[in-house]
Design an enzyme around this catalytic site. Structure first.
Site, PDB file in Angstrom:
ATOM      1  N   SER A  62       0.789  -1.229   0.000  1.00 52.75           N
ATOM      2  CA  SER A  62       0.000   0.000   0.000  1.00 52.75           C
ATOM      3  C   SER A  62       0.824   1.283   0.000  1.00 52.75           C
ATOM      4  O   SER A  62       0.339   2.315  -0.414  1.00 52.75           O
ATOM      5  CB  SER A  62      -0.954   0.002   1.183  1.00 52.75           C
ATOM      6  OG  SER A  62      -0.224  -0.043   2.383  1.00 52.75           O
ATOM      7  N   HIS A  69      -5.777  -4.227  -1.866  1.00 58.86           N
ATOM      8  CA  HIS A  69      -5.644  -3.059  -2.752  1.00 58.86           C
ATOM      9  C   HIS A  69      -5.792  -3.436  -4.230  1.00 58.86           C
ATOM     10  O   HIS A  69      -5.397  -2.661  -5.103  1.00 58.86           O
ATOM     11  CB  HIS A  69      -4.297  -2.364  -2.530  1.00 58.86           C
ATOM     12  CG  HIS A  69      -4.298  -1.443  -1.356  1.00 58.86           C
ATOM     13  ND1 HIS A  69      -4.933  -0.215  -1.356  1.00 58.86           N
ATOM     14  CD2 HIS A  69      -3.782  -1.583  -0.117  1.00 58.86           C
ATOM     15  CE1 HIS A  69      -4.782   0.377  -0.188  1.00 58.86           C
ATOM     16  NE2 HIS A  69      -4.090  -0.437   0.593  1.00 58.86           N
ATOM     17  N   LYS A  92     -12.515  -1.250   0.631  1.00 64.27           N
ATOM     18  CA  LYS A  92     -11.777  -0.396  -0.302  1.00 64.27           C
ATOM     19  C   LYS A  92     -12.593  -0.281  -1.601  1.00 64.27           C
ATOM     20  O   LYS A  92     -13.648   0.348  -1.594  1.00 64.27           O
ATOM     21  CB  LYS A  92     -10.356  -0.932  -0.495  1.00 64.27           C
ATOM     22  CG  LYS A  92      -9.537  -0.795   0.809  1.00 64.27           C
ATOM     23  CD  LYS A  92      -8.068  -1.091   0.662  1.00 64.27           C
ATOM     24  CE  LYS A  92      -7.315  -0.678   1.918  1.00 64.27           C
ATOM     25  NZ  LYS A  92      -6.889  -1.794   2.760  1.00 64.27           N
TER      26      LYS A  92
HETATM   27  C1  LIG Z   1      -6.683  -2.223   4.178  1.00 60.27           C
HETATM   28  C2  LIG Z   1      -5.975  -3.491   4.313  1.00 60.27           C
HETATM   29  C3  LIG Z   1      -6.363  -4.440   5.273  1.00 60.27           C
HETATM   30  C4  LIG Z   1      -7.447  -4.167   6.289  1.00 60.27           C
HETATM   31  O1  LIG Z   1      -8.697  -4.214   5.726  1.00 60.27           O
HETATM   32  P1  LIG Z   1      -9.975  -3.973   6.668  1.00 60.27           P
HETATM   33  O2  LIG Z   1     -11.062  -4.711   5.997  1.00 60.27           O
HETATM   34  O3  LIG Z   1     -10.181  -2.505   6.747  1.00 60.27           O
HETATM   35  O4  LIG Z   1      -9.639  -4.565   8.008  1.00 60.27           O
HETATM   36  C5  LIG Z   1      -5.702  -5.646   5.297  1.00 60.27           C
HETATM   37  N1  LIG Z   1      -4.694  -5.914   4.441  1.00 60.27           N
HETATM   38  C6  LIG Z   1      -4.279  -5.025   3.530  1.00 60.27           C
HETATM   39  C7  LIG Z   1      -3.169  -5.376   2.597  1.00 60.27           C
HETATM   40  C8  LIG Z   1      -4.900  -3.774   3.443  1.00 60.27           C
HETATM   41  O5  LIG Z   1      -4.474  -2.884   2.552  1.00 60.27           O
END
Ligand SMILES: *Cc1c(COP(=O)(O)O)cnc(C)c1O
Length: 395
Positions: free
Chosen positions: A182, A210, A241
């Site tokens: 990220s 992502h 997301k």
């Molecule tokens: C955003 C993210 C998470 C967390 O996701 P949530 O559903 O908000 O808990 C986990 N792993 C990665 C790689 C992320 O980018």
């Protein structure tokens, strides 16, 4: 709380502030979208994970409302007691079909999916091999399990191979990686990872948070982009997301492993799942992504346009293709100054400094969305130019 106890916490807070690491929250008084109101001021939002613009999409809101009306507000139970509706099963089936996996298990977040995965599937007889820059939830999940831990250097396949050789003596080997990292928008070399996993008989787990919904021909994520659909054994991802942006997560993969998670994964057994409205809306989100590629096309067009524009202005950006675009500034104060100047110009983009990113790699991270209008991005580039020049980041 006595005074001695209180002073311990106050001191910790002071330490955070002194190191310049205090995180402040900006209050948004509008729906999440390309244009948002921050502290009452209208801004172009350049830092959400709302990649497809579904967070405030009329079809998603409609699906959520119909889920709310048809199946109520909450479940007031974990799944195995009385917390499973047809909507939850429909979403799990939808995701499995989309990702071409045997089965899917929902969680209330991807964080939970990751912390509930490792300790359920592997133990002290096994080995876990993890990229050093994996997401915090993978790191925490691995901490909870008793498998022997191997950390390979970020994206370094020869290091991974060395460690796999060392790990042949264990019962099982599992390789865990983010599909997209990220901070830099880098894509894991999944084809190579799958090759190595086949050679050394390892299970592959990819967190595609992502990438789900946006990468690959059909939006199936980095696993599709890298051509490894069906070769990856476990995929975890988020509904928070691209897929509507509310909350929720899931693990998809081979049947025996998903069955075992349903029996023993602690965040699944001891915590409520997503509410009916999110199950309904997320199902719609997967439908939209599967049926149409127009949102995805717009996202990638915006991404290419903005990356090219920033580069032509002379900004140093991390090369790549992902809608995460890191603009390297190299100094924490300057990165903060730039973020403030952008804010005053109506552009919302956050600065990241050490320890979130390595020292000297201080940056502004912008993220593109299908919801961004070309005209807004053109105007944004003009503002980046003016601010970059006034701060002497570009010439
Ligand atoms: C955003 C993210 C998470 C967390 O996701 P949530 O559903 O908000 O808990 C986990 N792993 C990665 C790689 C992320 O980018």
């Amino acid at each position: 709380m006595d005074q001695d106890s209180e002073s311990i916490f106050l001191k910790a807070l002071e330490g955070i502030a002194q190191q310049g690491l205090k995180k402040e929250e900006s209050i948004i008084t509008s729906p999440q979208d390309a244009q948002i109101k921050v502290f009452g001021q209208s801004m172009l939002n350049l830092c959400s994970n709302n990649y497809l613009g579904l967070a405030n999409h009329p079809k998603i809101i409609e699906a959520a409302a119909s889920g709310l009306n048809a199946r109520g507000y909450g479940m007031a139970s974990v799944r195995f007691i009385c917390g499973t509706q047809d909507l939850h099963q429909a979403l799990e089936a939808r995701i499995s079909q989309f990702l071409k996996c045997d089965d899917t298990i929902l969680y209330s977040s991807c964080f939970d999916a990751n912390t509930g995965l490792f300790e359920t599937l592997i133990n002290e007889e096994d080995a876990i091999l993890s990229d050093t820059l994996n997401h915090a939830s993978i790191i925490d999940g691995i901490r909870l399990c008793k498998a022997k831990r191997f950390r390979y250097r970020h994206l370094d396949m020869s290091d991974l191979e060395c460690l796999l050789k060392e790990a042949v003596k264990y019962r099982l080997r599992m390789v865990a990686t983010d599909g997209v990292f990220s901070m830099d928008g880098e894509i894991a070399p999944l084809a190579k990872i799958c090759d190595l996993a086949e050679k050394y008989k390892a299970i592959v787990m990819v967190d595609d948070s992502h990438a789900t919904g946006i990468m690959g021909e059909g939006g199936r994520g980095s696993i599709e982009h890298c051509g490894v659909l069906g070769r990856v054994d476990l995929v975890t991802s988020t509904l928070g997301k691209a897929m509507g942006g509310a909350s929720g997560g899931f693990t998809s993969g081979r049947k025996p492993m998903i069955d075992l998670l349903r029996q023993g994964s602690r965040p699944y057994l001891f915590s409520n799942t997503i509410p009916p409205m999110i199950a309904a809306a997320a199902t719609k989100a997967f439908e939209l992504v599967a049926e149409g590629d127009d949102l995805r096309a717009r996202l990638w067009e915006n991404t290419a346009f903005f990356r090219k524009g920033l580069e032509e202005l002379g900004f140093i950006i991390k090369h790549g293709i992902h809608p995460i675009i890191p603009i390297l500034i190299g100094d924490p104060d300057l990165a903060n100054k730039m973020s403030r100047a952008l804010f005053e110009a109506g552009l919302y983009a956050v600065a990241f400094s050490f320890p979130v990113v390595p020292e000297g790699q201080d940056r502004i991270r912008v993220q593109m969305s299908a919801a961004h209008a070309k005209a807004d991005l053109t105007e944004a580039l003009e503002k980046f130019e003016a601010i970059g020049k006034s701060l002497q980041i570009i010439e």
